[in-house]
Design a protein around this motif. Sequence first.
Motif, PDB file in Angstrom:
ATOM      1  N   LEU A  10     -62.773  61.686 -30.162  1.00 15.92           N
ATOM      2  CA  LEU A  10     -62.260  61.831 -28.799  1.00 15.92           C
ATOM      3  C   LEU A  10     -63.009  60.909 -27.852  1.00 15.92           C
ATOM      4  CD1 LEU A  10     -60.515  63.211 -26.631  1.00 15.92           C
ATOM      5  CD2 LEU A  10     -62.261  65.017 -26.525  1.00 15.92           C
ATOM      6  N   ARG A  11     -64.321  60.785 -28.033  1.00 13.51           N
ATOM      7  CA  ARG A  11     -65.113  59.891 -27.185  1.00 13.51           C
ATOM      8  C   ARG A  11     -64.614  58.457 -27.293  1.00 13.51           C
ATOM      9  NH1 ARG A  11     -69.402  61.751 -28.628  1.00 13.51           N
ATOM     10  NH2 ARG A  11     -70.557  60.263 -29.895  1.00 13.51           N
ATOM     11  N   VAL A  12     -64.297  58.027 -28.495  1.00 11.63           N
ATOM     12  CA  VAL A  12     -63.769  56.671 -28.700  1.00 11.63           C
ATOM     13  C   VAL A  12     -62.415  56.521 -28.016  1.00 11.63           C
ATOM     14  CG1 VAL A  12     -62.987  55.006 -30.429  1.00 11.63           C
ATOM     15  CG2 VAL A  12     -65.042  56.357 -30.859  1.00 11.63           C
ATOM     16  N   VAL A  13     -61.566  57.543 -28.150  1.00 16.56           N
ATOM     17  CA  VAL A  13     -60.217  57.505 -27.557  1.00 16.56           C
ATOM     18  C   VAL A  13     -60.288  57.458 -26.031  1.00 16.56           C
ATOM     19  CG1 VAL A  13     -58.101  58.871 -27.257  1.00 16.56           C
ATOM     20  CG2 VAL A  13     -59.099  58.598 -29.529  1.00 16.56           C
ATOM     21  N   LEU A  14     -61.299  58.084 -25.440  1.00 19.70           N
ATOM     22  CA  LEU A  14     -61.413  58.112 -23.976  1.00 19.70           C
ATOM     23  C   LEU A  14     -61.817  56.758 -23.380  1.00 19.70           C
ATOM     24  CD1 LEU A  14     -63.084  61.600 -23.365  1.00 19.70           C
ATOM     25  CD2 LEU A  14     -60.741  60.912 -22.806  1.00 19.70           C
ATOM     26  N   VAL A  15     -62.385  55.869 -24.178  1.00 17.74           N
ATOM     27  CA  VAL A  15     -62.856  54.570 -23.652  1.00 17.74           C
ATOM     28  C   VAL A  15     -61.728  53.759 -23.003  1.00 17.74           C
ATOM     29  CG1 VAL A  15     -63.893  52.342 -24.250  1.00 17.74           C
ATOM     30  CG2 VAL A  15     -64.873  54.459 -25.150  1.00 17.74           C
ATOM     31  N   PRO A  16     -60.566  53.579 -23.656  1.00 15.68           N
ATOM     32  CA  PRO A  16     -59.500  52.820 -22.987  1.00 15.68           C
ATOM     33  C   PRO A  16     -59.038  53.450 -21.673  1.00 15.68           C
ATOM     34  CG  PRO A  16     -58.995  53.103 -25.315  1.00 15.68           C
ATOM     35  CD  PRO A  16     -60.192  53.943 -25.028  1.00 15.68           C
ATOM     36  N   PHE A  17     -59.050  54.788 -21.613  1.00 17.03           N
ATOM     37  CA  PHE A  17     -58.651  55.455 -20.375  1.00 17.03           C
ATOM     38  C   PHE A  17     -59.694  55.209 -19.279  1.00 17.03           C
ATOM     39  CE2 PHE A  17     -56.324  57.734 -23.640  1.00 17.03           C
ATOM     40  CZ  PHE A  17     -55.047  57.741 -23.096  1.00 17.03           C
ATOM     41  N   PHE A  18     -60.959  55.238 -19.661  1.00 14.07           N
ATOM     42  CA  PHE A  18     -62.020  54.911 -18.708  1.00 14.07           C
ATOM     43  C   PHE A  18     -61.818  53.505 -18.154  1.00 14.07           C
ATOM     44  CE2 PHE A  18     -66.062  52.595 -18.268  1.00 14.07           C
ATOM     45  CZ  PHE A  18     -66.541  53.213 -17.125  1.00 14.07           C
ATOM     46  N   LEU A  19     -61.585  52.542 -19.039  1.00 16.25           N
ATOM     47  CA  LEU A  19     -61.388  51.157 -18.602  1.00 16.25           C
ATOM     48  C   LEU A  19     -60.152  51.015 -17.714  1.00 16.25           C
ATOM     49  CD1 LEU A  19     -62.278  49.273 -21.908  1.00 16.25           C
ATOM     50  CD2 LEU A  19     -63.610  49.305 -19.785  1.00 16.25           C
ATOM     51  N   LEU A  20     -59.093  51.710 -18.088  1.00 18.88           N
ATOM     52  CA  LEU A  20     -57.866  51.669 -17.293  1.00 18.88           C
ATOM     53  C   LEU A  20     -58.147  52.081 -15.853  1.00 18.88           C
ATOM     54  CD1 LEU A  20     -54.717  51.479 -17.102  1.00 18.88           C
ATOM     55  CD2 LEU A  20     -54.694  53.915 -17.675  1.00 18.88           C
ATOM     56  N   PHE A  60     -70.107  60.400 -42.111  1.00 13.95           N
ATOM     57  CA  PHE A  60     -69.122  59.867 -41.177  1.00 13.95           C
ATOM     58  C   PHE A  60     -69.585  60.075 -39.737  1.00 13.95           C
ATOM     59  CE2 PHE A  60     -65.353  60.398 -38.471  1.00 13.95           C
ATOM     60  CZ  PHE A  60     -64.694  59.203 -38.709  1.00 13.95           C
ATOM     61  N   GLY A  61     -70.084  61.270 -39.441  1.00 10.79           N
ATOM     62  CA  GLY A  61     -70.582  61.572 -38.099  1.00 10.79           C
ATOM     63  C   GLY A  61     -71.819  60.754 -37.761  1.00 10.79           C
ATOM     64  N   LYS A  62     -72.734  60.614 -38.729  1.00 12.18           N
ATOM     65  CA  LYS A  62     -73.940  59.811 -38.497  1.00 12.18           C
ATOM     66  C   LYS A  62     -73.588  58.361 -38.216  1.00 12.18           C
ATOM     67  CE  LYS A  62     -77.018  62.485 -41.497  1.00 12.18           C
ATOM     68  NZ  LYS A  62     -77.782  62.446 -42.759  1.00 12.18           N
ATOM     69  N   PHE A  63     -72.503  57.890 -38.848  1.00 12.46           N
ATOM     70  CA  PHE A  63     -72.056  56.516 -38.620  1.00 12.46           C
ATOM     71  C   PHE A  63     -71.308  56.384 -37.297  1.00 12.46           C
ATOM     72  CE2 PHE A  63     -68.224  53.848 -38.854  1.00 12.46           C
ATOM     73  CZ  PHE A  63     -68.817  52.592 -38.860  1.00 12.46           C
ATOM     74  N   LEU A  64     -70.331  57.278 -37.077  1.00 11.97           N
ATOM     75  CA  LEU A  64     -69.436  57.122 -35.931  1.00 11.97           C
ATOM     76  C   LEU A  64     -70.074  57.518 -34.607  1.00 11.97           C
ATOM     77  CD1 LEU A  64     -66.604  56.187 -35.154  1.00 11.97           C
ATOM     78  CD2 LEU A  64     -65.851  58.558 -35.348  1.00 11.97           C
ATOM     79  N   ASP A  65     -70.954  58.529 -34.602  1.00  8.44           N
ATOM     80  CA  ASP A  65     -71.542  58.996 -33.351  1.00  8.44           C
ATOM     81  C   ASP A  65     -72.275  57.877 -32.595  1.00  8.44           C
ATOM     82  OD1 ASP A  65     -72.321  61.162 -31.434  1.00  8.44           O
ATOM     83  OD2 ASP A  65     -74.307  60.645 -32.178  1.00  8.44           O
ATOM     84  N   PRO A  66     -73.219  57.175 -33.232  1.00  7.47           N
ATOM     85  CA  PRO A  66     -73.878  56.095 -32.485  1.00  7.47           C
ATOM     86  C   PRO A  66     -72.925  54.950 -32.134  1.00  7.47           C
ATOM     87  CG  PRO A  66     -74.768  56.228 -34.725  1.00  7.47           C
ATOM     88  CD  PRO A  66     -73.830  57.380 -34.545  1.00  7.47           C
ATOM     89  N   LEU A  67     -71.930  54.704 -32.985  1.00  4.52           N
ATOM     90  CA  LEU A  67     -70.957  53.652 -32.691  1.00  4.52           C
ATOM     91  C   LEU A  67     -70.124  54.022 -31.466  1.00  4.52           C
ATOM     92  CD1 LEU A  67     -69.682  50.962 -33.546  1.00  4.52           C
ATOM     93  CD2 LEU A  67     -68.123  52.273 -34.995  1.00  4.52           C
TER      94      LEU A  67
END
Length: 194
Positions: A10-20, A60-67
């Motif tokens: 969800l955090r990743v998905v929110l980035v484009p909305f933030f930029l918008l 997966f979480g350890k990889f994706l969370d910092p990314l």
Amino acid sequence: MNLPNKLTLLRVVLVPFFLLFMYINIPFNFAIALVVFAAASITDAMDGHIARKHNLVTNFGKFLDPLADKVLVMAALAVFVEMPEVNMGAVPFIIITAREFMVSGLRLLAAGEGTVVAAGMWGKLKTAFTMVTIIAILLWLSITNDFSFDIAKGIADAVNNIAIPVLVWISTALTVISGCVYLKGYWHLIDSDK
């Protein structure tokens, strides 16, 4: 997929909305961007807590969370660099970006050795302080642009020329420290004598 990983996505998905909302010219765009960024930041606090509390920690979480943290923070800082009303400059952005590339490189090397590099205390502190800094800047942008409060010139100058740069440079210093900690801890992966 477990709940912590869904929150990270969800955090990743929110980035484009933030930029918008940072770029679109509508009423209260900075206030909306602030809410979106704050919501994304809250998912950062929640996903790790839930994962540890309920034993849902995954590679997966350890990889994706910092990314996800990197994508969110770098998106905000990149926008701030081009905004004349944010006295940040490109140098902190370059230093922070360089550290993120370095840590990502270390993570790739560690993965090749079968090791997952989880975020350490300094990395978490750096991320938390940088997110607070970004939220403070977004709040300032919202107050001065969305709500057009009549702020005394001396206060506005102090925020623009002292408070914002100080927050940004503290974030940058924490970024450098955490990068050095990662480098020291995983130096054996890049030791030129090997």
